[in-house]
Design a protein around this motif. Structure first.
Motif, short mmCIF file in Angstrom:
data_model
loop_
_atom_site.label_atom_id
_atom_site.label_comp_id
_atom_site.label_asym_id
_atom_site.label_seq_id
_atom_site.Cartn_x
_atom_site.Cartn_y
_atom_site.Cartn_z
N GLY A 1 0.79 -1.23 0.00
CA GLY A 1 0.00 0.00 0.00
C GLY A 1 0.82 1.27 0.00
O GLY A 1 0.32 2.34 0.36
N GLU A 2 2.08 1.19 -0.41
CA GLU A 2 2.93 2.39 -0.37
C GLU A 2 3.19 2.98 -1.74
O GLU A 2 3.39 4.18 -1.88
N SER B 1 -5.43 6.89 -10.80
CA SER B 1 -5.56 7.94 -9.77
C SER B 1 -5.93 9.28 -10.39
O SER B 1 -6.78 10.01 -9.87
N LEU C 1 -12.35 1.01 -7.00
CA LEU C 1 -13.30 0.10 -6.37
C LEU C 1 -14.57 0.90 -6.10
O LEU C 1 -14.55 1.83 -5.30
N CYS D 1 -3.66 -4.25 -3.54
CA CYS D 1 -2.83 -5.21 -2.79
C CYS D 1 -3.25 -5.30 -1.34
O CYS D 1 -2.79 -6.18 -0.61
N LEU D 2 -4.11 -4.39 -0.90
CA LEU D 2 -4.53 -4.40 0.51
C LEU D 2 -5.96 -4.89 0.68
O LEU D 2 -6.53 -4.79 1.77
N ILE D 3 -6.55 -5.39 -0.39
CA ILE D 3 -7.94 -5.84 -0.33
C ILE D 3 -7.95 -7.35 -0.53
O ILE D 3 -7.46 -7.85 -1.54
N GLY E 1 0.44 8.93 -3.40
CA GLY E 1 0.40 7.49 -3.24
C GLY E 1 0.75 6.73 -4.51
O GLY E 1 0.50 5.52 -4.59
N ASN E 2 1.30 7.42 -5.49
CA ASN E 2 1.74 6.76 -6.72
C ASN E 2 3.20 7.14 -6.97
O ASN E 2 3.50 8.26 -7.38
N GLY F 1 1.43 2.41 -4.90
CA GLY F 1 0.30 2.73 -5.76
C GLY F 1 0.31 2.10 -7.14
O GLY F 1 -0.57 2.39 -7.95
N THR G 1 -2.99 0.45 -8.07
CA THR G 1 -4.22 1.25 -7.92
C THR G 1 -5.27 0.85 -8.93
O THR G 1 -5.00 0.77 -10.14
N GLU H 1 -13.80 4.50 -6.46
CA GLU H 1 -12.79 5.16 -5.65
C GLU H 1 -11.43 4.49 -5.81
O GLU H 1 -11.33 3.26 -5.76
N PRO H 2 -10.36 5.28 -5.97
CA PRO H 2 -9.03 4.68 -6.09
C PRO H 2 -8.59 4.02 -4.78
O PRO H 2 -8.70 4.61 -3.72
N VAL H 3 -8.11 2.77 -4.91
CA VAL H 3 -7.64 2.01 -3.75
C VAL H 3 -6.41 1.22 -4.14
O VAL H 3 -6.15 1.00 -5.33
N ASN H 4 -5.65 0.78 -3.14
CA ASN H 4 -4.53 -0.13 -3.38
C ASN H 4 -5.09 -1.55 -3.38
O ASN H 4 -5.50 -2.06 -2.35
#
Lengths: 303, 160
Positions: free
Chosen positions: B44-45, B111, B53, B61-63, B133-134, B47, B50, B56-59
């Motif tokens: 999550g570092e 993003s 979802l 890798c964290l879902i 975040g990118n 991006g 990205t 909305e932009p999300v990482n």
């Protein structure tokens, strides 16, 4: 994202676990109570997933509580606002109600990680993960928030001052869920601010976090709260600093004394981001800036 | 134990059987073979992963994969619809030479597209703060910011 331990994810795989999505709070609590410390609550996942990859947390059961109703609302309550624990940080930052009533919380929310992370990270997760650098903690400390925690036998309300027990530790033991955060409305004439200092302008764990509020009556400080993050095992209130300001006319000298007292209130460690000495120095710098800013804002409003 | 998840990606419905200890990023790249979304840091570092979802932009890798059940995902492959062949953001990145190795590009475009959808006239500062975040190791971001500004203008002109 992972904070103060500074481990880099080695892109390891996630360990195996059983996954639950309880649709009710009751069922969620039943699962957490049943599986005790073998279970972890999954909220935004921005801390937990990283920790699982790094082997820091190894839950055998992962309980995703995002299907539980009504934990992500912001609502007005008697003399304050209630923020659901699952409210994502972007929603907090974009709330005009919160911006108006709790500017420090609005500011802190906007400085947390990145836009992508803020779309998933929750206020409850930030508090329960309990990094000493938790960005949302200092504002909630100065606003004297009360945290409502549920378990199978009922619900209790804990003042935020008693919430953090140590790095990564809170009163939310296995089997409990932080439900919502009640933030009482600040008194008339209160100005507040949150400052974050890190090595970068963004996407960084704070070296020092400062939240401060002053309630002015004419030029006299009727009430003051100063909270520090990243400079002690938990986020803390700087009480000797507050005593230097409270009841006095806020001027250069008072601000200087308060900033020095705040540095003494802090108990930082040296780590990869900064030495303890540097952190103490920065506490003084940023408390000074915060108090100056509040004084300026108050003078401007008086015209 | 594998579970079935149904998700909508770029307007199409997919059904995937997966263990819960995989992420949306894993599913997109390995199960759906949509390799436009990249794996950079898995934490999550950076991006590079990205996606949108539910807009909305999300990482990704964290879902966790099961968290994506029933959700609506847009990846870089879906950005150009419905303005085929390319979205104005993609056009601007090409025109402004905002790409070197291209690894960060899908994440940045997703993003940036989301930014322009919610703020059609962002300042340079707003663009920079949106893209924190990118991470881009190649370009130094100058051309990227220019491309986003140019894309914003393209999109404003299209509307007016």
């Amino acid at each position: 994202m992972f904070c103060c331990g500074c481990l880099l994810s080695d892109m390891g795989s996630l360990p195996s676990f059983r996954y639950f999505e309880p649709p009710t709070l009751q069922y969620a609590l039943y699962l957490l109570n049943r599986y005790g410390d073998s279970a972890c609550v999954l909220a935004g996942g921005t801390d937990l997933i990283v920790q699982m990859r790094d082997g820091i947390k190894k839950p055998r059961y992962v309980v995703n509580i995002k299907k539980v109703q009504r934990l992500n609302e912001i609502r007005v309550e008697e003399n304050g606002v209630v923020i659901g624990a699952l409210t994502v940080v972007n929603a907090i930052h974009e709330s005009s109600l919160i911006k108006e009533m709790f500017p420090a919380l609005n500011q802190a929310a906007g400085m947390l990680a990145s836009y992508q992370v803020r779309n998933r990270a929750t206020i409850g997760g930030n508090l329960c993960n309990a990094s000493p650098a938790a960005d949302l903690a200092p504002p909630l400390l100065i606003y004297e928030a009360k945290l409502r925690i549920a378990d199978v036998s009922g619900e209790e309300e804990v003042p935020i001052e008693h919430f953090f027990l140590g790095p990564g530790k809170t009163v939310v033991n296995p089997g409990k869920i932080l439900k919502e955060i009640y933030v009482p409305k600040p008194k008339e004439g209160t100005y507040s601010i949150h400052l974050k200092f890190g090595a970068r302008r963004a996407m960084e764990c704070a070296i020092v976090n400062v939240a401060a509020s002053i309630t002015f009556e004419d030029n006299i400080c009727k009430d003051v709260k100063i909270a520090l993050g990243s400079v002690a095992p938990t986020p803390i209130r700087a009480k000797t600093a507050e005593a230097e300001v409270c009841g006095k006319e806020v001027d250069e000298e008072v601000i200087e004394k308060a900033a020095e007292a705040a540095a003494r209130d802090s108990r930082p460690i040296s780590d990869i981001r900064a030495s303890a000495e540097y952190r103490r120095d920065m506490v003084k710098v940023f408390v000074k800036r915060a108090l100056h800013s509040l004084l300026t804002e108050s003078n401007m409003r008086k015209g | 134990m594998k579970q079935r998840i149904k998700l909508f990606v770029n307007g199409e419905a997919y059904e995937v059987y997966t263990e819960p200890n995989r992420t949306l990023l894993d599913v997109l790249r390995e199960d759906l073979e949509l390799t436009g979304t990249k794996r950079g840091c898995d934490s999550g570092e950076c991006g590079a992963c990205t996606v949108l979802l539910n807009g909305e932009p999300v990482n990704s890798c964290l879902i966790l994969a099961p968290e994506a059940d029933g959700q609506d995902v847009v990846t870089i492959e879906g950005i150009s619809r419905p303005t085929l062949p390319l979205h104005p953001v993609q056009e601007a990145f090409i025109e402004k030479w905002a790409i070197q190795c291209g690894f960060c590009t899908p994440g940045i475009i997703v993003s940036a597209k989301a930014l322009l959808d919610r703020n059609p006239n962002p300042s340079e500062e707003e663009i920079k703060m949106t893209l924190v975040g990118n991470l881009c190791r190649c370009t130094g971001y100058v051309k990227i910011v220019e491309a986003v500004k140019a894309a914003a203008e393209k999109m404003r002109r299209k509307i007016s």
